[in-house]
Design a protein around this motif. Structure first.
Motif, PDB file in Angstrom:
ATOM      1  N   ILE B  25      45.083   9.047 -18.732  1.00 28.47           N
ATOM      2  CA  ILE B  25      44.459  10.343 -19.013  1.00 28.47           C
ATOM      3  C   ILE B  25      43.015  10.114 -19.475  1.00 28.47           C
ATOM      4  O   ILE B  25      42.097  10.810 -19.041  1.00 28.47           O
ATOM      5  CB  ILE B  25      45.249  11.103 -20.097  1.00 28.47           C
ATOM      6  N   GLU B  66      42.933  15.801 -27.797  1.00 25.90           N
ATOM      7  CA  GLU B  66      41.527  15.536 -28.135  1.00 25.90           C
ATOM      8  C   GLU B  66      41.421  14.381 -29.129  1.00 25.90           C
ATOM      9  O   GLU B  66      40.419  13.660 -29.155  1.00 25.90           O
ATOM     10  CB  GLU B  66      40.850  16.795 -28.683  1.00 25.90           C
ATOM     11  N   LEU B  67      42.470  14.195 -29.934  1.00 25.55           N
ATOM     12  CA  LEU B  67      42.441  13.111 -30.919  1.00 25.55           C
ATOM     13  C   LEU B  67      42.402  11.761 -30.206  1.00 25.55           C
ATOM     14  O   LEU B  67      41.564  10.910 -30.498  1.00 25.55           O
ATOM     15  CB  LEU B  67      43.668  13.217 -31.832  1.00 25.55           C
ATOM     16  N   TYR B  68      43.305  11.618 -29.253  1.00 25.30           N
ATOM     17  CA  TYR B  68      43.384  10.363 -28.494  1.00 25.30           C
ATOM     18  C   TYR B  68      42.192  10.184 -27.555  1.00 25.30           C
ATOM     19  O   TYR B  68      41.762   9.072 -27.267  1.00 25.30           O
ATOM     20  CB  TYR B  68      44.740  10.347 -27.760  1.00 25.30           C
ATOM     21  N   ALA B  70      39.042  11.177 -28.041  1.00 20.63           N
ATOM     22  CA  ALA B  70      37.722  11.172 -28.681  1.00 20.63           C
ATOM     23  C   ALA B  70      36.890   9.971 -28.231  1.00 20.63           C
ATOM     24  O   ALA B  70      35.704  10.108 -27.912  1.00 20.63           O
ATOM     25  CB  ALA B  70      37.886  11.165 -30.204  1.00 20.63           C
ATOM     26  N   ASP B  71      37.513   8.807 -28.174  1.00 24.32           N
ATOM     27  CA  ASP B  71      36.769   7.595 -27.792  1.00 24.32           C
ATOM     28  C   ASP B  71      36.315   7.670 -26.340  1.00 24.32           C
ATOM     29  O   ASP B  71      35.161   7.384 -26.018  1.00 24.32           O
ATOM     30  CB  ASP B  71      37.644   6.347 -27.973  1.00 24.32           C
ATOM     31  N   ALA B  75      32.934  10.906 -28.181  1.00 21.64           N
ATOM     32  CA  ALA B  75      32.832  11.937 -29.220  1.00 21.64           C
ATOM     33  C   ALA B  75      32.834  11.365 -30.634  1.00 21.64           C
ATOM     34  O   ALA B  75      32.621  12.107 -31.589  1.00 21.64           O
ATOM     35  CB  ALA B  75      33.977  12.935 -29.075  1.00 21.64           C
ATOM     36  N   VAL B  76      33.081  10.069 -30.769  1.00 24.49           N
ATOM     37  CA  VAL B  76      33.172   9.493 -32.114  1.00 24.49           C
ATOM     38  C   VAL B  76      31.864   9.739 -32.878  1.00 24.49           C
ATOM     39  O   VAL B  76      30.785   9.444 -32.370  1.00 24.49           O
ATOM     40  CB  VAL B  76      33.500   7.987 -32.035  1.00 24.49           C
ATOM     41  N   GLY B  77      32.005  10.325 -34.063  1.00 21.73           N
ATOM     42  CA  GLY B  77      30.833  10.668 -34.870  1.00 21.73           C
ATOM     43  C   GLY B  77      30.250  12.026 -34.539  1.00 21.73           C
ATOM     44  O   GLY B  77      29.259  12.436 -35.131  1.00 21.73           O
ATOM     45  N   LYS B  78      30.878  12.722 -33.591  1.00 19.46           N
ATOM     46  CA  LYS B  78      30.369  14.026 -33.166  1.00 19.46           C
ATOM     47  C   LYS B  78      31.419  15.111 -33.413  1.00 19.46           C
ATOM     48  O   LYS B  78      32.586  14.823 -33.627  1.00 19.46           O
ATOM     49  CB  LYS B  78      30.036  13.994 -31.661  1.00 19.46           C
ATOM     50  N   PRO B  79      30.974  16.367 -33.337  1.00 19.70           N
ATOM     51  CA  PRO B  79      31.949  17.458 -33.373  1.00 19.70           C
ATOM     52  C   PRO B  79      32.722  17.509 -32.054  1.00 19.70           C
ATOM     53  O   PRO B  79      32.151  17.299 -30.983  1.00 19.70           O
ATOM     54  CB  PRO B  79      31.089  18.715 -33.524  1.00 19.70           C
ATOM     55  N   MET B  80      34.021  17.795 -32.159  1.00 18.08           N
ATOM     56  CA  MET B  80      34.851  17.918 -30.964  1.00 18.08           C
ATOM     57  C   MET B  80      35.807  19.088 -31.174  1.00 18.08           C
ATOM     58  O   MET B  80      36.517  19.152 -32.175  1.00 18.08           O
ATOM     59  CB  MET B  80      35.631  16.633 -30.718  1.00 18.08           C
TER      60      MET B  80
END
Lengths: 352, 388
Positions: B25, B66-68, B70-71, B75-80
């Motif tokens: 995914i 979205e949690l999985y 993020a990388d 998105a790490v360090g950003k709003p998601m």
């Protein structure tokens, strides 16, 4: 010049009583009274609201498109401008706040809800993990939090008695919160997963929260003491626990910077810390002074309706400003294992 | 107050197929996002926030993915943010992203929607038994077929119209390299001879089940000025919802759809959509929804939508091309399908739609709906920066 184009405030907050189980209630039946209550506080009807946004999770409901049924509880007729996040309601509030910032709406109704009682929420949350490499091992939510708690103890940031004190303080404070699920001298209990005892973990329960937002002068008309959202931001971290320092929460700190938390002292902090150990992490990330009142509602250790617990933190902080008990508060919501994603809002009353 | 104009400067899709066994995914979404960034000639560092959408989590079996992801999405360090509004979600997701720019909260936003239906079984995902609630009647087709029948009875449309839509969309898909179904031997007779699934909906008049993702890079006026390729501009966008089931609901032409379109046209200054809009990417999962939505969206008077279809107006070379990309009938990664409509509308006004380009398209409508025909999301995009 203000940070944002429009002044937006929380003008009303309502929540259900949070209960261990609500077998006799559908989600619509849970949500409706709270929506009526929050709208009644402003005198607005559903049809007069500019934008509606909700947060919930299909995995708790055990069925796809679960929020479509709950929308019926809003009474979306004639049709309304509406959206939904599959996240805690705090992020629904964020989407609504953005909508008001565009000028396309002047008011917003935000609600979220969750019933954890029908299943094993510890196991359900396991389905949030990497589906190929981690989820098949079924590490449950308490086990992951225990990993974080042990990392904190190993780093000398806390110990078991300090964690027990967090739990005891939360439930003592919850005595004053008629909606809380756990109140008073509840024993810390046995180990769930070392080093976390029952009292370090959130109760499993069902509940609903709702908030009304309004812009500018309209907020002043609808509420005697509006809780102005002077800053709001959220940040996410890497998913894999091996990529993170579990004793810290850089995403909380970054969101707090962008929300302006550090620009002036806060007197109240409503922290979405489902585990006692997470309060330790969040206090550090937010740089909270010792005289800040933390979780006067009892926090997530006294009531933890999944998907609503974060929105409740914003609502509780706002309600203290509405009552005149706080001048400048920080509210925090979290999502994901071990504080992976964090939202921070600054709420302020008018200068008096 | 004034809103920041919003420009679409990057668009990326995966080649949609029944099963992408070669990627996870995370790999699937990253592929679409990377293509959108490449199209915009931007890097991950240029993105301020990520807005992601998909349909039910049960479709892949990942709760709040979205949690999985993020990388994989930088998105790490950003709003998601994760949006979910049933079948309209791809459109809603783009609108939430667009609002972040319009509100001047962020300057450049990556938005993405996906579904990897081969990970699970969408039919089962929709059919989890819940006590005391009506099941979805054997998938979406079972729910919508009676409404199609109601449309036919109400308007007197001949029963050949549905197959014309399917034949057109499948031919259009042959010109779209990203479309899932490439039926090179398609004929009208083959569509009409296909098995009846949910009377009056035939097999060839239904959407496939796809793995796929679609991504867009949205930015402000300054970002558009730096864009190496022409931007598409958002001239109007709106969402509307109404309850699933209630006495007085018109399932053939829901009020929420009419209101949503009216809001978008008002924002965009459109008074005669039939004349002023050059291309439409419409959410048509079952062929008969083309004539139905033509009426609901104000392109035809009530009862007249099927006449436009029958007269060839909605063909790629007609004067109101509908679904030049091949549409949902040719490609349906459910959670992404709405965003694909929005993105294809933007491709048209950027002049970047390749073989399925509508010549000279200046204004295009992207449309999505979901739930029990209760959630609507639309945007109108133009080749020029909006004046108001």
């Amino acid at each position: 010049m203000a940070r944002y184009a429009r002044e937006v405030a929380v003008v009303a907050f309502a929540q259900s009583d949070h209960l261990r189980r609500t077998d006799e209630l559908s989600e619509v039946e849970m949500v409706m009274p709270v929506l009526h209550q929050v709208l009644a506080a402003t005198g607005l009807k559903a049809g007069e609201i500019g934008f509606t946004c909700s947060g919930s999770s299909d995995y708790l409901a055990g069925r796809a498109f679960s929020f479509t049924m709950t929308l019926d509880g809003v009474g979306a007729w004639p049709p309304i401008s509406e959206s939904h996040v599959e996240m805690d309601g705090a992020w629904a509030l964020y989407e609504a706040w953005v909508k008001i910032q565009t000028g396309e709406a002047d008011t917003a109704l935000v609600y979220s809800y969750g019933k954890s009682s029908p299943g094993s929420v510890r196991d359900v949350l396991t389905r949030q993990l990497d589906p190929y490499y981690v989820a098949p091992l079924w590490p449950d939510a308490v086990a992951l939090a225990a990993l974080q708690a042990q990392a904190l103890i190993d780093a000398g940031e806390t110990d078991e008695s300090a964690l027990a004190a967090v739990g005891a303080r939360s439930r003592a404070d919850a005595e004053g919160n008629p909606h809380a699920q756990l109140r008073g001298p509840v024993p810390q209990g046995d180990y769930q997963v070392r080093p976390l005892r029952t009292g370090d973990c959130p109760p499993v329960g069902d509940g609903v929260a709702a908030v009304v937002l309004a812009a500018g002068d309209l907020a002043r008309q609808l509420c005697e003491r509006p809780a102005w959202i002077t800053g709001i931001d959220h940040r996410i971290e890497a998913h894999s626990l091996g990529l993170r320092d579990l004793t810290d929460s850089p995403s909380t700190r970054l969101a707090a910077e962008h929300a302006g938390v550090f620009e002036a002292p806060v007197d109240t902090a409503e922290l979405h810390a489902p585990f006692s150990s997470q309060e330790v992490v969040l206090r550090k990330a937010l740089g909270l002074a010792d005289d800040v009142t933390v979780n006067p509602s009892g926090g997530a250790l006294a009531a933890h309706p999944m998907m609503a617990a974060g929105l409740i933190r914003i609502g509780e902080a706002a309600a203290r400003i509405h009552r005149g008990a706080s001048r400048r508060a920080v509210a925090h919501a979290t999502s994901g294992p071990c504080l992976q994603q964090n939202l921070v809002a600054v709420l302020e009353g008018d200068a008096r | 107050m004034s809103k920041e104009p919003v420009a679409i400067v990057g668009i990326g899709q995966t080649k949609h197929v029944a099963a992408r066994h070669d990627v996870s995914i995370a790999g699937l979404v990253r592929e679409a996002a990377a293509r959108a960034l490449a199209d915009a000639e931007l890097t991950w560092a240029d993105i301020d926030a990520v807005v992601i959408g998909k349909a039910p989590d049960f479709f892949e079996g990942v709760m709040m993915p979205e949690l999985y992801l993020a990388d994989a999405l930088g998105a790490v360090g950003k709003p998601m943010l994760r949006v979910h509004t049933a079948g309209s979600v791809g459109g809603s997701t783009a609108l939430v992203a667009s609002n972040l720019v319009a509100a001047r909260v962020h300057r450049t936003v990556l938005t993405l929607a996906f579904e990897k239906q081969s990970e699970s079984n969408a039919m089962w995902g929709l059919s989890l038994p819940v006590p005391f609630q009506q099941p979805l009647l054997a998938g979406a087709g079972g729910f919508f077929a009676p409404h199609v029948r109601a449309y036919m009875r109400r308007t007197g449309a001949p029963d050949t119209v549905g197959s014309l839509v399917a034949y057109k969309d499948r031919r259009n898909a042959l010109k779209n390299p990203y479309a899932h179904l490439h039926e090179h031997d398609i004929t009208l007779e083959k569509v009409q001879a296909s098995p009846m699934l949910w009377d009056p909906i035939r097999y060839s008049e239904t959407c496939p089940s796809s793995d796929g993702a679609c991504a867009m890079v949205l930015t402000d006026r300054a970002g558009a000025a730096r864009s190496p390729k022409p931007a598409a501009w958002v001239h109007g966008g709106a969402m509307r919802s109404e309850p699933t089931l209630f006495a007085g609901k018109d399932f053939v032409s829901p009020q929420a759809g009419k209101d949503c379109a009216a809001d978008v046209y008002h924002q965009a200054g459109i008074t005669d959509p039939r004349r002023e809009i050059d291309a439409v990417e419409m959410y048509v999962p079952f062929s008969w929804y083309e004539p139905m939505w033509l009426e609901n969206l104000g392109f035809a008077a009530e009862g007249e939508g099927w006449k436009l279809t029958e007269a060839g107006v909605t063909e790629l070379d007609g004067d109101l091309p509908v679904n030049p990309s091949g549409g949902v009938l040719s490609t349906n990664p459910i959670g992404a399908s709405g965003m694909i409509r929005f993105a294809e509308a933007a491709l048209q006004v950027r002049g970047q739609a390749g073989e399925h380009q509508v010549p000279g398209a200046r204004r295009a409508l992207g449309h999505a709906y979901g739930g029990g025909a209760q959630f609507f999301a639309m945007w109108l995009v133009g080749a020029e920066e909006p004046t108001s």
